[in-house]
Design a protein around this motif. Structure first.
Motif, PDB file in Angstrom:
ATOM      1  N   LEU A   1     -18.709  23.618   3.228  1.00 34.11           N
ATOM      2  CA  LEU A   1     -19.529  24.555   2.449  1.00 34.11           C
ATOM      3  C   LEU A   1     -20.311  25.480   3.396  1.00 34.11           C
ATOM      4  N   PHE A   2     -20.988  24.871   4.350  1.00 36.86           N
ATOM      5  CA  PHE A   2     -21.819  25.619   5.291  1.00 36.86           C
ATOM      6  C   PHE A   2     -20.963  26.557   6.156  1.00 36.86           C
ATOM      7  N   MET A   3     -19.844  26.018   6.667  1.00 40.61           N
ATOM      8  CA  MET A   3     -18.992  26.824   7.560  1.00 40.61           C
ATOM      9  C   MET A   3     -18.350  27.989   6.811  1.00 40.61           C
ATOM     10  N   THR A   4     -17.915  27.742   5.581  1.00 40.76           N
ATOM     11  CA  THR A   4     -17.293  28.822   4.798  1.00 40.76           C
ATOM     12  C   THR A   4     -18.310  29.917   4.497  1.00 40.76           C
ATOM     13  N   ALA A   5     -19.529  29.502   4.126  1.00 38.17           N
ATOM     14  CA  ALA A   5     -20.585  30.496   3.848  1.00 38.17           C
ATOM     15  C   ALA A   5     -20.869  31.309   5.111  1.00 38.17           C
ATOM     16  N   ALA A   6     -20.913  30.646   6.262  1.00 37.85           N
ATOM     17  CA  ALA A   6     -21.183  31.349   7.527  1.00 37.85           C
ATOM     18  C   ALA A   6     -20.048  32.317   7.846  1.00 37.85           C
ATOM     19  N   LEU A   7     -18.807  31.856   7.655  1.00 41.76           N
ATOM     20  CA  LEU A   7     -17.646  32.687   7.964  1.00 41.76           C
ATOM     21  C   LEU A   7     -17.653  33.980   7.134  1.00 41.76           C
ATOM     22  N   PHE A   8     -17.922  33.843   5.838  1.00 40.19           N
ATOM     23  CA  PHE A   8     -17.876  35.046   4.991  1.00 40.19           C
ATOM     24  C   PHE A   8     -19.132  35.900   5.138  1.00 40.19           C
ATOM     25  N   SER A   9     -20.212  35.306   5.569  1.00 38.58           N
ATOM     26  CA  SER A   9     -21.394  36.117   5.903  1.00 38.58           C
ATOM     27  C   SER A   9     -21.082  36.980   7.118  1.00 38.58           C
ATOM     28  N   LEU A  10     -20.404  36.399   8.103  1.00 35.47           N
ATOM     29  CA  LEU A  10     -20.010  37.160   9.304  1.00 35.47           C
ATOM     30  C   LEU A  10     -19.055  38.291   8.934  1.00 35.47           C
ATOM     31  N   ALA A  11     -18.102  37.978   8.052  1.00 32.80           N
ATOM     32  CA  ALA A  11     -17.143  39.006   7.626  1.00 32.80           C
ATOM     33  C   ALA A  11     -17.881  40.139   6.913  1.00 32.80           C
ATOM     34  N   GLY A  12     -18.856  39.793   6.071  1.00 28.48           N
ATOM     35  CA  GLY A  12     -19.656  40.808   5.379  1.00 28.48           C
ATOM     36  C   GLY A  12     -20.444  41.663   6.354  1.00 28.48           C
ATOM     37  N   PHE A  13     -20.934  41.040   7.398  1.00 29.12           N
ATOM     38  CA  PHE A  13     -21.709  41.753   8.422  1.00 29.12           C
ATOM     39  C   PHE A  13     -20.841  42.822   9.100  1.00 29.12           C
ATOM     40  N   ILE A  14     -19.615  42.425   9.453  1.00 29.69           N
ATOM     41  CA  ILE A  14     -18.707  43.372  10.127  1.00 29.69           C
ATOM     42  C   ILE A  14     -18.329  44.513   9.180  1.00 29.69           C
ATOM     43  N   ASN A  15     -18.093  44.177   7.921  1.00 33.71           N
ATOM     44  CA  ASN A  15     -17.799  45.198   6.915  1.00 33.71           C
ATOM     45  C   ASN A  15     -18.961  46.196   6.835  1.00 33.71           C
ATOM     46  N   ALA A  16     -20.192  45.682   6.825  1.00 34.38           N
ATOM     47  CA  ALA A  16     -21.375  46.553   6.719  1.00 34.38           C
ATOM     48  C   ALA A  16     -21.515  47.442   7.957  1.00 34.38           C
ATOM     49  N   ILE A  17     -21.175  46.912   9.117  1.00 37.50           N
ATOM     50  CA  ILE A  17     -21.276  47.705  10.355  1.00 37.50           C
ATOM     51  C   ILE A  17     -20.353  48.918  10.280  1.00 37.50           C
TER      52      ILE A  17
ATOM     53  N   SER B   1     -17.467  31.023  -5.538  1.00 35.99           N
ATOM     54  CA  SER B   1     -18.797  31.643  -5.695  1.00 35.99           C
ATOM     55  C   SER B   1     -19.512  31.740  -4.356  1.00 35.99           C
ATOM     56  N   VAL B   2     -19.357  30.695  -3.556  1.00 40.99           N
ATOM     57  CA  VAL B   2     -20.004  30.702  -2.236  1.00 40.99           C
ATOM     58  C   VAL B   2     -19.433  31.843  -1.393  1.00 40.99           C
ATOM     59  N   ILE B   3     -18.108  31.988  -1.407  1.00 41.93           N
ATOM     60  CA  ILE B   3     -17.452  33.029  -0.608  1.00 41.93           C
ATOM     61  C   ILE B   3     -17.923  34.419  -1.040  1.00 41.93           C
ATOM     62  N   THR B   4     -17.840  34.701  -2.323  1.00 40.34           N
ATOM     63  CA  THR B   4     -18.173  36.066  -2.773  1.00 40.34           C
ATOM     64  C   THR B   4     -19.666  36.366  -2.596  1.00 40.34           C
ATOM     65  N   ASN B   5     -20.511  35.350  -2.789  1.00 40.01           N
ATOM     66  CA  ASN B   5     -21.952  35.619  -2.679  1.00 40.01           C
ATOM     67  C   ASN B   5     -22.438  35.719  -1.248  1.00 40.01           C
ATOM     68  N   SER B   6     -21.913  34.888  -0.360  1.00 42.77           N
ATOM     69  CA  SER B   6     -22.366  34.997   1.028  1.00 42.77           C
ATOM     70  C   SER B   6     -21.872  36.316   1.626  1.00 42.77           C
ATOM     71  N   TYR B   7     -20.641  36.695   1.301  1.00 43.03           N
ATOM     72  CA  TYR B   7     -20.105  37.983   1.770  1.00 43.03           C
ATOM     73  C   TYR B   7     -20.932  39.137   1.180  1.00 43.03           C
ATOM     74  N   GLY B   8     -21.095  39.093  -0.133  1.00 45.55           N
ATOM     75  CA  GLY B   8     -21.790  40.174  -0.835  1.00 45.55           C
ATOM     76  C   GLY B   8     -23.225  40.337  -0.383  1.00 45.55           C
TER      77      GLY B   8
END
Lengths: 312, 254
Positions: free
Chosen positions: B144-160, B68-75
């Motif tokens: 938890l924190f690092m995984t959320a940060a990692l997938f937030s970064l991945a989401g950011f690049i996807n959005a770019i 849930s953390v992965i999909t939500n931070s990315y999303g």
């Protein structure tokens, strides 16, 4: 001091289109400056580069002495931009849009609140501060973009066609507001397709065409270049053919209407006297286009002619 | 210049955004994970038996939370930053004196916040189905924190790179979901044949799930130090990529 200094600014887009071909432009602090040109001439590209939305290919831009390459943040602090297209969050409340924008400039929430209220009151939007922005009318959205651009008190305000699509009353009230703002010391650069707007508001002007500055002077000296002014004359009695008056080109539009090209050296008084001698009574007259519009068309047309000759 | 106000503005704007639309952002994860716990934990779990000596429901709790953390931070980041681009109010940020690292930190902070909020909700739901215990708090919170940060970064690049709303759903559907489901959320890779176990070791999410499970249950298929090293390496690479793309103006400037 120069509010804006542009030197040899070039922009070549990825598809090879050269939008700016090395333009030079200076705008003095406190000026109300018009940047005019036909669609695709390079106005929005120039504004995009000044406001860091477009990456330049070459040249230099400085805002109040701060070079965009070496002191970008200091330069950005001096600029407020009102873009051509609506570009705020349509799902955000009006007040939050201004508070967020102030926050990006490092203004804390408490101060941002009173700044936002001040700007919204100035633009008659305070009663809409809790409204979601997509529910505003077209004119209100334009005013919101002006309020947002002013929330950090910029020294240079750039407006890219700010009155496009707004009604006459709103346009006039925006003119009054911009005049007041300029009077209080804000330098304003305006692009517009309403040349009457530029003629009314601006002291200095540059005309850009095909990525080059083709005219850069004061409004007064530019208007003095106008050789001929066209008028429409409404007559009291019908005429069957156009009268001949030496020095003037007169065309009959219908029984009661004439179109006359009046050279500046002869003036309109001499035309009236001559028509009166021919027993033609004029009941009213009006310009066919405003003076700046006529000059603008002449300049753009002569450029087009030159390009066609070169191509041939 | 102090950029803390600009950072706070972006960060709290992002939190306000996902909290305002909580039925779209928080509730779906709660419903989905409740169904996982009900079906895989309560209905099928007792028939599966123990995994690493633990009841099956206890075994899957950390993985389901992290999923849930992965999909939500990315999303969160991919949809928010793409909408910002789509509506062109990214221009508000680009014309302001906000450095690229502040823009990145603000959006990633928002993604991490949503990941943590949803992770917390899923954890509370898990408590309704089983007795959840945490063995190593520091590891659990760190991963938890690092995984959320990692997938937030991945989401950011996807959005770019995204040019349409389709582009922001392709990666989550066709890349992220398979990697998550095959990342050891519901099973130990020790159950797999040798070949597929080796293939699974190429899935970065396996390391995150196992590190997180170690924090909860003190069991892991992977060495925890390797897992933390891999997560840190990915974060570093994605931060550098994001800053480079922002500097170039990819997808946001002409």
């Amino acid at each position: 001091m120069k509010a804006l200094s542009i030197y040899q600014l070039r922009k070549v887009y990825g598809n090879g289109f050269e939008a700016l071909k090395g333009i030079d432009l200076d705008v003095e602090a406190g000026d109300f400056f018009a940047l005019l040109g036909p669609n695709g001439a390079g106005k929005s590209t120039t504004i995009g580069i000044i406001s860091s939305l477009v990456t330049k290919t070459g040249g230099r831009v400085a805002v109040f002495g701060h070079d965009l390459d070496h002191a970008k943040e200091a330069a950005q602090r001096c600029i407020g931009v009102v873009p051509q297209e609506i570009n705020f969050n349509q799902f955000e409340k009006v007040l939050n849009i201004l508070i967020n924008q102030a926050g990006y400039y490092g203004i804390r929430r408490k101060e941002a609140l009173w700044r936002a209220e001040f700007c919204l009151r100035q633009l008659n939007l305070w009663d809409r501060h809790a409204t979601v922005s997509r529910q505003l009318s077209g004119g209100m959205k334009r005013r919101l973009m002006i309020a947002r651009a002013l929330v950090h008190s910029p020294r240079l305000l750039i407006l890219d066609e700010p009155t496009a699509g707004v009604d006459i009353e709103t346009r006039r009230s925006m003119w009054r507001f911009l005049r007041q703002l300029n009077h209080e010391g804000t330098t304003i650069i305006l692009t517009t397709h309403y040349l009457e707007e530029a003629e009314n508001l601006c002291r200095n002007i540059a005309i850009i065409n095909h990525g080059q500055i083709v005219e850069h002077s004061s409004m007064a000296s530019l208007l003095s270049k106008l050789q001929t002014i066209s008028y429409i004359l409404e007559l009291k009695r019908p005429l069957s053919r156009a009268p001949q008056v030496e020095g003037y080109a007169i065309e009959r539009l219908d029984d009661f209407t004439l179109a006359a090209k009046v050279p500046n050296r002869l003036g309109i008084h001499h035309l009236f006297t001559s028509l009166s001698a021919l027993d033609i009574e004029v009941v009213s007259l009006r310009n066919t286009a405003n003076r700046l519009e006529q000059l603008f068309i002449d300049l753009v047309e002569s450029q087009r002619g030159e390009r066609l000759r070169k191509t041939a | 210049m102090n950029h803390s106000v600009a950072f706070q503005t972006i960060f709290f704007k992002e939190i306000y955004r996902f909290m305002r639309i909580w039925p779209q952002t928080v509730v779906p994860a709660a419903v989905t994970t409740s169904l996982y716990f009900l079906i895989f934990g309560t209905v099928i779990g007792p028939r599966i038996g123990n995994m690493h000596g633990l009841p099956y429901i206890d075994y899957i709790v950390p993985g389901v939370i992290l999923m849930s953390v992965i999909t939500n931070s990315y999303g969160n980041v991919v949809s928010s930053f793409y909408s910002t681009k789509f509506q062109r109010h990214i221009e508000e940020l680009l014309i302001a004196p906000v450095p690229n690292w502040v823009i990145l930190a603000g959006y990633v902070g928002g993604g991490v916040a949503r990941g943590l909020v949803v992770g917390g909700v899923v954890m509370l739901i898990a408590c309704l189905f089983t007795d959840v215990k945490v063995m190593h708090y520091a590891v659990t919170l760190g991963v938890l924190f690092m995984t959320a940060a990692l997938f937030s970064l991945a989401g950011f690049i996807n959005a770019i790179y995204a040019n349409s709303f389709d582009d922001i759903s392709i990666i989550p559907s066709f890349v992220l979901a398979p990697l998550v489901y095959l990342g050891g959320v519901f099973y130990s890779i020790e159950l797999l044949p040798h070949f597929w176990r080796q293939v699974s070791l190429g899935n970065p999410i396996l390391y995150m799930v196992n590190a997180f499970r170690y924090g909860f249950l003190d069991i892991s298929d992977i060495d925890i130090k390797i897992a933390v090293g891999i997560i840190s390496g990915f974060i570093l690479v994605l931060v550098l990529c994001s800053l480079y793309l922002l500097h170039r103006g990819t997808g946001i400037k002409t």
